[in-house]
Design a protein around this motif. Sequence first.
Motif, short mmCIF file in Angstrom:
data_model
loop_
_atom_site.label_atom_id
_atom_site.label_comp_id
_atom_site.label_asym_id
_atom_site.label_seq_id
_atom_site.Cartn_x
_atom_site.Cartn_y
_atom_site.Cartn_z
N ALA A 159 0.84 -1.19 0.00
CA ALA A 159 0.00 0.00 0.00
C ALA A 159 0.88 1.24 0.00
CB ALA A 159 -0.89 -0.01 1.24
N PRO A 160 0.31 2.40 -0.35
CA PRO A 160 1.07 3.65 -0.28
C PRO A 160 1.65 3.84 1.13
CG PRO A 160 -1.00 4.01 -1.42
CD PRO A 160 -1.07 2.62 -0.86
N SER A 161 2.84 4.41 1.18
CA SER A 161 3.50 4.56 2.48
C SER A 161 4.45 5.74 2.46
CB SER A 161 4.26 3.27 2.83
OG SER A 161 5.32 3.06 1.90
N LEU A 162 4.94 6.09 3.66
CA LEU A 162 6.01 7.06 3.81
C LEU A 162 6.84 6.60 4.99
CD1 LEU A 162 4.67 10.33 5.48
CD2 LEU A 162 3.23 8.35 5.13
N PHE A 217 8.41 12.26 4.40
CA PHE A 217 9.64 11.66 3.91
C PHE A 217 9.34 10.34 3.20
CE2 PHE A 217 10.84 14.11 7.70
CZ PHE A 217 11.76 14.99 7.14
N ASP A 218 9.98 10.19 2.02
CA ASP A 218 9.98 8.92 1.28
C ASP A 218 8.57 8.43 0.97
OD1 ASP A 218 12.81 8.81 1.44
OD2 ASP A 218 12.67 7.94 3.44
N LEU A 219 7.79 9.29 0.28
CA LEU A 219 6.50 8.82 -0.20
C LEU A 219 6.72 7.70 -1.22
CD1 LEU A 219 5.71 11.78 0.82
CD2 LEU A 219 3.84 11.61 -0.81
N PHE A 220 5.92 6.65 -1.09
CA PHE A 220 6.04 5.53 -2.04
C PHE A 220 4.65 5.12 -2.51
CE2 PHE A 220 5.60 0.96 -2.76
CZ PHE A 220 6.47 0.79 -3.81
N PHE A 221 4.51 5.00 -3.85
CA PHE A 221 3.28 4.49 -4.44
C PHE A 221 3.64 3.42 -5.45
CE2 PHE A 221 2.52 8.90 -3.35
CZ PHE A 221 1.32 8.85 -2.67
N LYS A 222 2.95 2.31 -5.42
CA LYS A 222 3.04 1.31 -6.48
C LYS A 222 1.77 1.41 -7.31
CE LYS A 222 3.71 -3.60 -7.45
NZ LYS A 222 3.89 -4.95 -6.89
N VAL A 223 1.96 1.61 -8.62
CA VAL A 223 0.82 1.78 -9.52
C VAL A 223 0.72 0.53 -10.40
CG1 VAL A 223 -0.19 3.17 -11.37
CG2 VAL A 223 1.13 4.28 -9.53
N ILE A 264 4.45 0.35 -11.98
CA ILE A 264 5.31 1.53 -11.89
C ILE A 264 5.47 1.88 -10.41
CG2 ILE A 264 5.64 3.95 -12.53
CD1 ILE A 264 3.67 3.47 -14.85
N ASP A 265 6.71 1.96 -9.94
CA ASP A 265 6.99 2.39 -8.58
C ASP A 265 7.36 3.86 -8.60
OD1 ASP A 265 6.55 -0.17 -7.67
OD2 ASP A 265 8.68 -0.70 -7.63
N VAL A 266 6.65 4.67 -7.82
CA VAL A 266 6.87 6.12 -7.77
C VAL A 266 7.34 6.49 -6.36
CG1 VAL A 266 5.83 8.39 -8.06
CG2 VAL A 266 5.07 6.47 -9.50
N ASN A 267 8.42 7.26 -6.26
CA ASN A 267 8.98 7.68 -4.97
C ASN A 267 9.19 9.20 -4.96
OD1 ASN A 267 9.94 4.99 -3.51
ND2 ASN A 267 10.40 4.80 -5.70
N ALA A 268 8.93 9.83 -3.81
CA ALA A 268 9.25 11.25 -3.61
C ALA A 268 10.03 11.36 -2.30
CB ALA A 268 7.99 12.10 -3.55
N ALA A 269 11.24 11.92 -2.39
CA ALA A 269 12.07 12.00 -1.18
C ALA A 269 11.41 12.85 -0.10
CB ALA A 269 13.45 12.55 -1.54
#
Length: 638
Positions: free
Chosen positions: A214-217, A238-244, A258-263
């Motif tokens: 699931a989405p996480s940080l 910090f470290d947002l993570f989404f798997k699409v 698609i794995d999407v990350n935001a620091a």
Amino acid sequence: MQARIQAMGKSMGYGADLYQPAQGPTARRYLSRLATLIAGLSLLTVAGCGDGPARVIIFSPLQGTFTTASSVLVQGALVDVNLDAVADVQVNGVSVMPLTGDGLFSVTVPLDPGTIEQPITAEVIGESGGILRDRIMVLYGDSVADGDFSPEGIALRLTEAGLDELEPLVTGLVPLDLATLVPPGSLVIDNYCYQDSIFGCLGRVDATISGSPAPSLSGFDVAMDSMTDFVAGDVTLFDLFFKVDVFAVTGIGFTCHIDVNAATTLILGDYSLSPLAADPEQVDVAQIGGVAVQFGSFSDSTDCDGFFGFIVEAFIGLVISDLQNDFVKPGLEDFLNTPDLAGNTPVAGAIEGALAAVEIAGPIGTAFGVDLEAPLFTVLEDPGGVTLGSDVRITSTFPDPSAPDLIASYDFPQTFPSFGPLAPNGLAYELAVSISTSTFNQLLRAEVEGGLLASTITEFDFGLGLQPITAGLLAILLPPFAALDPAELLQFDIRPAAAPIFSGDLGPAGELATVHLPHLQLLLVPASDPSTVLLAGSIDVIVGVEPSYGIDGLVFDVTPPLPANLTVTLLQNPLYIDVATLDVLLPNLVGLAVPLIADSLGSFPLPDFFGLQLSAVDIARSGDYIGLYFDLSPVPVP
């Protein structure tokens, strides 16, 4: 013993001969003389007025009355006194004769506006010079009645560094769950055509938020910065993570990811602080406008290259853009801008909850053993920190039945303090508590009602180390005590009739404060029968006080008084002790006892604030107030 002492007093009537020094060194000669006096003197004896001891009583004004008038009407009465033997009755040295037929008197006494203590002494002088005496203390100045508030009594300051110490607590109170804000299954891309032709779209895909994982940080924090009239509360994720999950809905069936990350992602918000209307002892935090979400750079990885070919980058860019603008940004903004049932947005509620731990009243009141109410009258934000100003009411939690019930405490108008980034000693601090003179006096009044200052001295150092106080020991200095059993254990009972007074001035030797101890009652009594008074007087003393802070909390270090700041008034002398000797000896004895009296002030522990331990930085004047400056650190885990 009480009956024997009273019989002596009645028969001698405190006559002129009562104040002659005993002749000869032996107790036998003293007792012989005492017997002659008992048999022959009747100067102020009871004469059909009752069978109690002769005495004079001031019944108005009451002990410890505060006033700002230029004079006060004094009223009193002679009780069980043979009025025919009265030569004069004086109040503060001025005759109030003639008396009424009932032995009543009244007189207007002028007051000195330059002095807090205004002693009023009534003396009945017998025909041969014997004296009966009563004394009360009127206090000149403004006062706060028991149960009223001292306006602007406490200032609590959190500097920017102090707010930093609060930030972890605020962070822990924000219920941020990314998977709740952007739930798995949310449709990010709907019916996207990835393969177009002249015959129309040959293949379409949907993209949804995956639930595995699931989405996480990795975490977030809340940074608070005080500004002019508001506090900035910025949330950093910090470290947002989404798997699409990407899957075909038409054309060739396939699934890719698609794995999407935001620091980092920054959420900016501003908040106003004010007293909470429903509970003024708490801070009301209100969000000013909406929050603003700022994303950092995103990174991605995918296994969709084989399906999308050269358009994969454009597709991922579209996914990230839609994810940001259509899901994450509005999801976060809706969450952080939505008020709860109390009207608080999540960050405002978290800051409010953290500041609730900065409660002044409960912890300090508990530490001092009093009921302390401290409703806020203002919350001031500036670039250096936040100041919380409180009115103060202090009452006794468990009054001591034997202690005086005090009607008011001394009030000294002072200017509410301002704060800089450094304590007066030049060191940085994180928390400051500044207390007004009026608040200190309310505290001391409540403490006296709870038993403060009441003390019993059974040992004394006459120059040879501590020794028990006995009749034999005192007889060396005061021969009349030879009439008692030399082994008789005696004690000095000290009882307050008024509360100590912080005057607002520096101490006589430059100490942080001056404290007046008006009309302490001093009684010399047998240890076996404290109701029998062998000697009684009152003590007025002015001392310098230097508060310090140590392992036991706040401690008052008292400087011994100067001779000019110590007054001892003899009130009862049933053992016929030479007055001239007492005038020399009593001030010296009381001077030696002042440190013991000061010890009865005790130490006052200050509590932890919001789970953080206080480390003293400075104790100094904060404008007119007394300021305690601290660093904050986590409480050690045992």
